[in-house]
Write a protein that holds these residues in place. Structure first.
Motif, PDB file in Angstrom:
ATOM      1  N   SER A 362       0.831  -1.208   0.000  1.00  0.00           N
ATOM      2  CA  SER A 362       0.000   0.000   0.000  1.00  0.00           C
ATOM      3  C   SER A 362       0.867   1.261   0.000  1.00  0.00           C
ATOM      4  O   SER A 362       0.489   2.274  -0.600  1.00  0.00           O
ATOM      5  CB  SER A 362      -0.942  -0.003   1.209  1.00  0.00           C
ATOM      6  N   THR A 363       2.031   1.209   0.629  1.00  0.00           N
ATOM      7  CA  THR A 363       2.935   2.360   0.606  1.00  0.00           C
ATOM      8  C   THR A 363       3.453   2.621  -0.802  1.00  0.00           C
ATOM      9  O   THR A 363       3.458   3.777  -1.272  1.00  0.00           O
ATOM     10  CB  THR A 363       4.117   2.137   1.562  1.00  0.00           C
ATOM     11  N   THR A 400      -2.370   4.271   4.163  1.00  0.00           N
ATOM     12  CA  THR A 400      -1.787   2.943   3.990  1.00  0.00           C
ATOM     13  C   THR A 400      -2.342   1.996   5.048  1.00  0.00           C
ATOM     14  O   THR A 400      -3.041   2.402   5.984  1.00  0.00           O
ATOM     15  CB  THR A 400      -0.256   2.995   4.115  1.00  0.00           C
TER      16      THR A 400
END
Length: 841
Positions: A362-363, A400
């Motif tokens: 997600s980052t 995130t």
């Protein structure tokens, strides 16, 4: 002291102009019966007996039915803003999260309230009920100073006494509708009807909904930051069982759903400001933006039922009541763990590997996504101090999955009863005696979980193979029994001289039992609760006792002016933090970064000794009414809420400040300029000082948390007939709230977790570079102007209103997380225009 003297001079000059009690010039309704034809005479019941407001030996603010209607007041956060020396924080974390501060004594979050709530003569015990609709309001009284002798536990700061509509001999009813910006709609209705010659019923209901002021930029700008929907139904049945006996039965159900955790964060790390000034951010300059990947939710369901029996003997009145209340609350939200890499690196379990993969993935997908400065999302979730080239600084509640999730519950059932016998003669001696019992069964849980991109499972414990494995858990059952006896004597020495003595003795037996299973955190490999380091957490019990006396006197200087004085002891029971809290604070802060923070799993009872003296009355043939009071309070073991954040997740605890001194001056007045035009205002100035604090020794000399230096209220109301059957009604209320610190740590510096991490980081900086400076966490003074303008007939009204007309941006609450190096900030309400219509029959 200089500010205090300056404010005293200001208040004296302001008083000469005129000051404020919004109710003193308002006529009383049928339930707050007037005396003769004098519409300025108000009857209050705050001391459990009918008394003239002007003769009560204490500071009281009263809102009559007429005032409530013309101000649009429905809940505590609305009438508190019109009351000198009283402030409120409500709904920042969840709907039931309400702290009311009266003259420096605050209701600490997660502890008991400092303000008693009494509705139709029945004492309510759940702090979640403080800011709920209470039915069809007819009068509100705010009694300041310790009222423990009258109401026992949790009345150290004062009492809020509410009267709702009681059925009468005729059919009546009403409806009120309003519409405002942000899809904000409100509706309420009631009907009161007699049943035969000796009974009656009141049915009422309300519905409120709003999209709120803010949007979530990550969740497609959805209205999921401060949206809320509530509805409630109330019923009241009153019957005469005989010429001397009355029964009063009430039931209520309310439901709420909406958002939770309305917070941003600001950093206070001055040594990083050279790289980005936002690392050292004044809380008053923060721009609010929301972008969590978890939709925050909040649900609250309330059911309560009560019965009250009153019987008139020849010499006394017997009153007995019983109350059952059940309030269940739950919230889900994003977590706060990203910057401390709790879910960043894979461990030995599949759950930790999945959490790490989601965090990294997600980052990478969100690299460059705009977040509040100094935050930034790099290509890697590794904290930037360990990876300056690719790492990230998230702050809490990031888009995130690296934050994890949180699920919290607070479910309370309480059963209470009271029996009281009070004199009803006309002689100089009045008395009352009684007993009280309360049982509280409360479950509190805080569960932190790994965010695997599949949302939050609404269970306190989810196994490691689930879609939301639990990583840390605090869950306890609290059981409390309270026993009390009380009595009072009031003696009329002369027509103009009354003295009173009240005594109450409370015994509070408390028990706590941990509900956390013996389990291992699949992310860190340590116990799921740090208190389990040596096995299961044992049950604990403690008994808290307190005698609460109160002395009062009134002396009539003239027929229109009274001198009064009172002294009393206030008491709030001690209690239990979630078991294991002390171990977390010691391991993560004292041992790791060398702080000196003392937190106990059991927090001590709070007691206060308060003295008040003043003058109240009227001049100019009753056209000007006033109340001038000075007060001094010494508080021992003041209960204070602390919020800790770190690699362990988040932790909420109650600590004790050993001694706090409070003193101040308050002036309220109302002037009728001409018939139909009133001006009013109020000034309160409170000085406070922490005299001793073993929990944080470096805070001695600082001010009492959550206490505004001053409050100023200015307002006017015009009722002008423009036709035979309707009036033009205009009202303006301007409230100034002075500078406010929200923590015992104020103009202080402190080491943080960054101080412990920097020497071993890629930056290899000395520890002091990570120290925080909290001198920029004081909320600045702010003023809010509310305006109402409309037409009013005998049984109808149409009103346009503007809340916060000048759109003053201010902070509702600041929660410094001292060892985190920053604060959690919640914004106040913005401007909102709307229109309201009402009809009564």
């Amino acid at each position: 002291m200089y500010r205090f003297k300056t404010a005293l001079s200001l208040s004296a000059g302001f008083a000469a102009l005129v000051s404020f009690n919004p109710a003193l010039a308002q006529s009383a309704n049928d339930q707050a019966a007037s005396e003769g034809d004098d519409s300025n005479v108000i009857i209050v019941t705050a001391r459990r007996q009918d008394e003239l407001l002007a003769e009560v030996p204490a500071s009281i603010t009263v809102f009559t039915a007429e005032t409530l209607e013309r101000t649009g007041i429905e809940q505590a956060d609305e009438f508190v803003q019109l009351t000198a020396g009283v402030t409120i924080v409500s709904g920042t974390a969840e709907a039931g999260d309400t702290q009311i501060n009266i003259r420096g004594i605050n209701g600490a979050r997660d502890a008991e309230s400092s303000v008693a709530l009494v509705v139709d003569g029945i004492l309510k015990t759940n702090t979640a009920q403080l800011n709920q609709d209470q039915g069809t309001l007819r009068q509100i009284e705010i009694l300041k100073g310790p009222q423990g002798a009258l109401y026992g536990r949790n009345a150290a700061a004062g009492a809020i006494v509410i009267q709702t509509l009681k059925p009468g001999d005729e059919l009546e009813g009403g409806v009120r509708l309003s519409a405002a910006e942000d899809n904000t709609y409100k509706a309420s209705a009631y009907v009161s009807a007699p049943i035969g010659d000796s009974a009656g019923v009141v049915l009422s209901g309300s519905y409120n909904t709003t999209d709120g002021f803010y949007r979530n930029s990550f969740l497609d700008n959805r209205k999921v930051v401060d949206d809320q929907e509530t509805w409630s139904v109330d019923g009241r049945f009153v019957a005469e069982l005989g010429p001397d006996t009355e029964v009063d039965v009430k039931a209520r159900y309310a439901d709420l759903s909406g958002a939770s955790i309305n917070f941003n964060a600001a950093f206070h790390l001055p040594n990083f400001a050279a790289t980005n000034p936002a690392f050292f951010e004044d809380v008053n300059d923060h721009p609010f933006n929301y972008y969590s990947n978890i939709r925050p939710t909040n649900e609250q369901q309330t059911f309560e039922a009560s019965v009250k029996l009153t019987h008139e003997f020849d010499f006394a009145t017997l009153t007995a009541w019983a109350l059952y209340a059940d309030v269940d609350q739950a919230l889900t939200a994003d977590g706060t763990s990203a910057d401390f890499a709790r879910y960043t690196f894979p461990g030995a379990t599949q759950a930790s590997i999945d959490a790490s993969n989601n965090c990294f993935g997600s980052t990478a997908a969100l690299t460059g996504f705009p977040v509040n400065q100094p935050g930034f999302i790099g290509t890697s979730p590794v904290p930037f101090i360990f990876d300056p080239a690719n790492g990230s600084t998230f702050g809490p509640y990031s888009p995130t999955t690296c934050d994890g999730t949180q699920f919290q519950i607070r479910e309370q059932t309480d059963i209470s009863a009271e029996v009281r016998l009070a004199s009803n003669g006309d002689g100089p001696l009045g008395w009352q005696i009684g007993g009280y019992f309360l049982n509280i069964d409360r479950d509190v849980g805080v569960s932190l979980g790994a965010d695997l991109g599949q949302g939050v499972i609404r269970e306190l414990f989810n196994d490691p193979n689930s879609a939301n494995p639990t990583s840390q858990l605090f869950a306890d059952n609290f059981n409390t029994n309270v026993y009390a006896v009380f009595g009072s004597l009031d003696y009329e020495v002369a027509d103009n001289f009354d003295i009173g003595l009240a005594l109450r003795y409370d015994i509070e037996d408390r028990e706590v039992s941990s509900q956390v299973p013996l389990a291992t955190d699949p992310i860190t490999g340590t116990p799921i609760n740090p208190g389990q380091a040596f096995g299961a957490i044992p049950d604990q019990s403690e008994t808290f006792k307190q005698l609460q006396p109160k002395l009062s006197l009134r002396y009539g200087l003239t027929d229109d002016i009274n001198f009064y004085a009172n002294w009393g002891i206030g008491f709030k029971s001690g209690g239990f933090n979630n078991q294991g809290s002390a171990a977390i604070v010691d391991q993560n802060f004292n041992q790791f970064i060398g702080t000196n923070v003392l937190i106990n799993d059991i927090f001590r009872k709070e007691t206060s000794s308060a003295f008040e003296a003043g003058f109240k009355g009227s001049v100019a043939n009753g056209r000007i009414t006033f109340d001038l009071a000075g007060y001094y309070t010494d508080v021992d073991d003041m209960q204070f809420f602390e919020f800790f954040v770190g690699g362990f997740g988040l932790l909420r605890v109650v600590s004790n400040i050993d001694e706090v001194e409070l003193y101040g001056l308050e002036f309220n007045a109302n002037a009728e300029i001409v018939e139909g035009w009133d001006i009013f205002g109020a000034v309160n100035v409170t000085e406070s000082e922490i005299k001793a604090n073993a929990s944080r020794p470096n805070t001695v000399g600082n001010k009492s948390p959550y206490t505004a230096d001053y409050t100023i209220n200015i307002g006017t109301q015009v009722v002008a007939p423009i036709a035979n059957d309707f009036d033009l009604v205009m009202r303006a209320d301007y409230r100034i709230t002075g500078p406010t610190w929200f923590h015992s740590v104020q103009n202080n510096t402190s080491p943080t977790l960054f101080s412990g991490l920097l020497p071993g980081s890629a930056l290899a900086l000395p520890a002091f570079v990570g120290d925080a400076d909290y001198s920029i966490t004081e909320r600045e003074a702010f003023g809010v102007l509310d305006l109402r303008f409309g037409l009013e007939g005998d049984n109808w009204n149409i009103t346009a209103f503007a809340d916060n007309l000048l759109n003053r941006k201010y902070l509702n609450e600041v929660i410094p997380a001292i060892e985190f190096g920053g604060s959690f900030l919640s914004p106040g309400n913005l401007r909102r225009f709307g229109v309201e219509v009402g009809y009564k029959f």
